[in-house]
Design an enzyme around this catalytic site. Structure first.
Site, PDB file in Angstrom:
ATOM      1  N   SER A 539       0.847  -1.190   0.000  1.00  0.00           N
ATOM      2  CA  SER A 539       0.000   0.000   0.000  1.00  0.00           C
ATOM      3  C   SER A 539       0.891   1.252   0.000  1.00  0.00           C
ATOM      4  CB  SER A 539      -0.959  -0.044   1.191  1.00  0.00           C
ATOM      5  OG  SER A 539      -1.972   0.907   1.053  1.00  0.00           O
ATOM      6  N   ASP A 624      -9.939  -3.691  -5.113  1.00  0.00           N
ATOM      7  CA  ASP A 624      -9.301  -2.862  -4.086  1.00  0.00           C
ATOM      8  C   ASP A 624      -9.931  -1.470  -4.056  1.00  0.00           C
ATOM      9  OD1 ASP A 624      -7.539  -1.529  -2.372  1.00  0.00           O
ATOM     10  OD2 ASP A 624      -5.804  -2.616  -3.127  1.00  0.00           O
ATOM     11  N   HIS A 659      -8.087  -4.949  -1.113  1.00  0.00           N
ATOM     12  CA  HIS A 659      -6.825  -4.453  -0.569  1.00  0.00           C
ATOM     13  C   HIS A 659      -6.134  -5.483   0.320  1.00  0.00           C
ATOM     14  CE1 HIS A 659      -4.174  -1.047  -0.097  1.00  0.00           C
ATOM     15  NE2 HIS A 659      -4.179  -1.175   1.215  1.00  0.00           N
TER      16      HIS A 659
END
Length: 687
Positions: A539, A624, A659
């Site tokens: 991320s 995501d 995610h």
């Protein structure tokens, strides 16, 4: 052997001109953001196929790693029960099943088990499943919960009648998944998300039996840089609406006995004023940065006089101690602090007859207060683990100062002995002279001869601190000679709030130079060499990976960038993308030219060069909601075009998740095994 004839997919180049501040960027791969376009899906699938073919020689080893990781985990496991409002609540897992089972027992642990949810049954027919936000009504007869079946963190709230064991007809769509009961047992407050941006922006009141269309809008957050949530204080007296942005908070409170009254503002928002509130007797206790208390302090005020002018100091601000949180009990205040990077738990009687810290004895541990929902108790539940020590759940008697270990994480397989591993904390020096701490763990007998493989991990954003923690999965690297290093770079809060402030906005580049200098230190001190150094981040940590391979590619043999935030300029200029507007205080708003120029100067996608790059494994999730799949997809396409080496470059997109990757606990392990197989293959380790 690797099939060298297999050719990587080449994405079509369709130049798109992006212009702002009299600056033009040409984005050849902008078209990849069309989620419904079959050509986009075909490209992602082609990359997946390429990855599978190019790693086919490691598949047996990958499966071995998966089984090895799985074999260390106790499959028929359960949480330490906690008591709330007359019931003991337990989460357990059964052998061979991927999802948790939620149960409770009335008053005593010897009572008959009452099944709340079996997620293994609920997950049937779904590629992805997540249950969140379990909230029991005050009379213990109803439970609300949220379900997500795509991985996009968009939840449907439902309510189960616990007396009848059946779902009510109530269905609330497009929410955060959590809901809060008023004390009348029939009114629920919940947070709804904007369908486009997924920003949590509205609070509604729902009466059991009503349709969602009949729900009452209670609060609408119109500032696009803020989100909202709703919860009840531990004292159960107040319902609280929390409005939050990166820099600012605002709370609204309402007596939980009168859900039809209006919420009143606690202290209206003032930019850069952060505070959080906890209720006790007739007082609110406030953790705040008011009056330049950058490491936060504790204040209090009467529940009927909540404006800042009435706040009185309880624990003063300290230059070298970060006040992170508090837990309130009938006779005790428990304060979670951080000093010199280390967690501290302070216990203080309200009558000031006692004030002490729990003792911890090394520099590579994590300690935190755990589930403490009971108000009238002298037992504090906390968690402890370290790089070499499995996690424990501990009940500490705050009166007698004795502790009971309620559960110690079991590492199955019979091979683990914590005495076979060592950990240490070392300090590198960054470009500006700042000392950067790293936490290391490895097998005993380490020789500093430059031949050890090292996996260096960091995150470094949002003030999120990666504490040194134990991992059974990580043992698969340590037992094969790897050193695991956590770089506590600026952008986290490891060394206090200023550590975060010095790694964000126009100081963001400190995060990147810190990581690179940690790498150089590991090489200089002969822990490893560039032939054996690997880096990993996900991320915002994936952004970090993107920058370091642009700026210092020769330091690393391989890098894993998980769901990486790499197209920073374009994303931060698109306020229709989920989360963008709430991020301005973290990265800066590139509609402002000074931020645009600064971000553009480090944004990984905008700075891909014609140069050699390390071996790369990049992961993405089609659904995501935090880092859109097209960021890693575009980045890999551009890297394929620009890089001058023959090193590996893989894009692996989970076409069924978001995610966090796969939802089942063992399916998630397969992704870990895949990543470790990639690293170990680069070290020519295949057993």
């Amino acid at each position: 052997m690797i099939n060298s004839i297999v050719q990587p997919p080449i994405a079509a180049k369709l130049p798109r001109e992006l212009k702002i501040h009299n600056d033009v960027r040409i984005d050849d791969y902008f078209w990849l953001n069309q989620r419904e376009n079959q050509e986009v899906l075909d490209y992602l699938n082609a990359e997946n196929d390429y990855f599978e073919q190019m790693t086919s020689h490691t598949k047996d080893f990958e499966n071995h790693l998966f089984e090895e990781m799985k074999s260390r985990i106790k499959e028929d496991d359960q949480s330490v029960p906690y008591k709330y409002n007359g019931y003991w609540y337990i989460v357990r897992y059964e052998k061979g099943k991927d999802y948790p089972i939620y149960t409770r027992k009335k008053e005593t642990l010897e009572a008959e088990e009452e099944l709340l949810f079996d997620c293994n049954i609920m997950a049937q027919g779904h590629d992805y499943f997540r249950l969140v936000g379990l909230s029991v009504s005050p009379d213990n007869t109803m439970i609300s919960f949220g379900v997500d079946t795509t991985g996009r963190r968009n939840y449907k709230i439902q309510v189960k009648d616990l007396k009848k064991g059946k779902l009510l007809a109530d269905v609330i769509e497009n929410t955060t998944g959590s809901a809060t009961w008023a004390n009348d047992n029939k009114t629920l407050f919940y947070t709804q998300k904007n369908k486009q941006t997924l920003r949590s922006n509205k609070i509604y009141k729902h009466k059991l039996g009503n349709l969602q269309s009949e729900d009452t809008l209670i609060f609408n957050e119109t500032d696009e840089t803020f989100g909202v949530t709703v919860y009840k204080t531990k004292s159960r007296k107040y319902l609280v609406i929390a409005c939050y942005s990166t820099l600012t908070n605002e709370y609204h409170i309402l007596n939980a006995n009168t859900p039809n009254d209006d919420f009143k503002v606690f202290q209206e928002r003032v930019r850069a004023l952060e505070y959080s509130i906890s209720h006790y007797e007739d007082q609110f206790y406030i953790v705040t940065n008011a009056n330049d208390a950058f490491n936060f302090k504790l204040m209090k005020t009467h529940e009927n006089q909540t404006e800042i002018s009435n706040w009185v100091e309880v624990i003063a601000h300290r230059e070298n101690v970060l006040l992170e949180d508090i837990d309130i009990f009938k006779d005790f205040l428990v304060v979670s602090e951080r000093a010199n990077g280390l967690n501290k738990i302070r216990i203080k009687r309200w009558d000031n007859t006692d004030d002490y810290y729990l003792p911890f004895d090394n520099e590579t541990y994590t300690a935190y207060t755990s589930t403490n929902v009971d108000f009238d108790t002298e037992i504090l539940r906390y968690g402890y683990n370290a790089l070499t020590t499995p996690a424990s759940t501990i009940d500490f008697n705050m009166v007698t100062k004795t502790k009971t270990i309620k559960k110690e994480q079991e590492v199955l397989g019979g091979k683990f002995n914590k005495n076979n591993y060592e950990s240490e904390r070392i300090w590198a020096t960054s470009d500006d002279g700042t000392k950067i701490p790293m936490s290391l763990v490895y097998k005993k007998g380490l020789k500093k001869d430059g031949t050890n493989p090292v996996l260096q991990y960091a995150y470094g954003s949002y003030g999120s601190t990666i504490d040194p923690y134990f991992s059974t999965i990580r043992l698969s690297l340590l037992d094969r000679g790897f050193i695991y290093a956590i770089a506590h770079v600026r952008g986290g809060e490891y060394l206090g709030r200023q550590w975060y402030e010095n790694g964000k906005l126009l100081h963001k580049k400190n995060t990147f130079s810190d990581f690179i200098n940690c790498s150089k230190f590991l090489i200089t001190e002969k822990y490893t060499s560039s032939k054996h150094l690997y880096a990993m981040g996900g991320s915002a940590g994936g952004l970090l990976m993107g920058v370091i391979i642009n700026n210092a590619p020769k330091l690393y043999n391989g890098v894993i960038a998980a769901v990486p935030f790499v197209d920073v300029v374009t994303t931060m200029l698109d306020d229709t993308i989920p989360l963008t507007t709430g991020e301005y205080d973290e990265w800066g708003n590139p509609n402002d030219e000074s931020y645009y120029n600064y971000i553009k100067d480090y944004s990984p996608y905008d700075n891909v060069l014609s140069q050699d790059y390390p071996n790369l494994l990049v992961t993405a999730g089609l659904h995501d909601s935090q880092v859109q799949y097209w960021e890693p997809a575009k980045w890999v396409a551009k890297l394929r075009e620009m890089k001058t080496d023959s090193n590996k470059l893989f894009l692996k997109t989970n076409m069924k998740a978001g995610h966090g990757g796969a939802s089942g606990r063992f399916e998630a392990l397969r992704e870990d095994a895949q990543e470790y197989a990639f690293l170990l293959d680069l070290e020519n380790i295949n057993s």
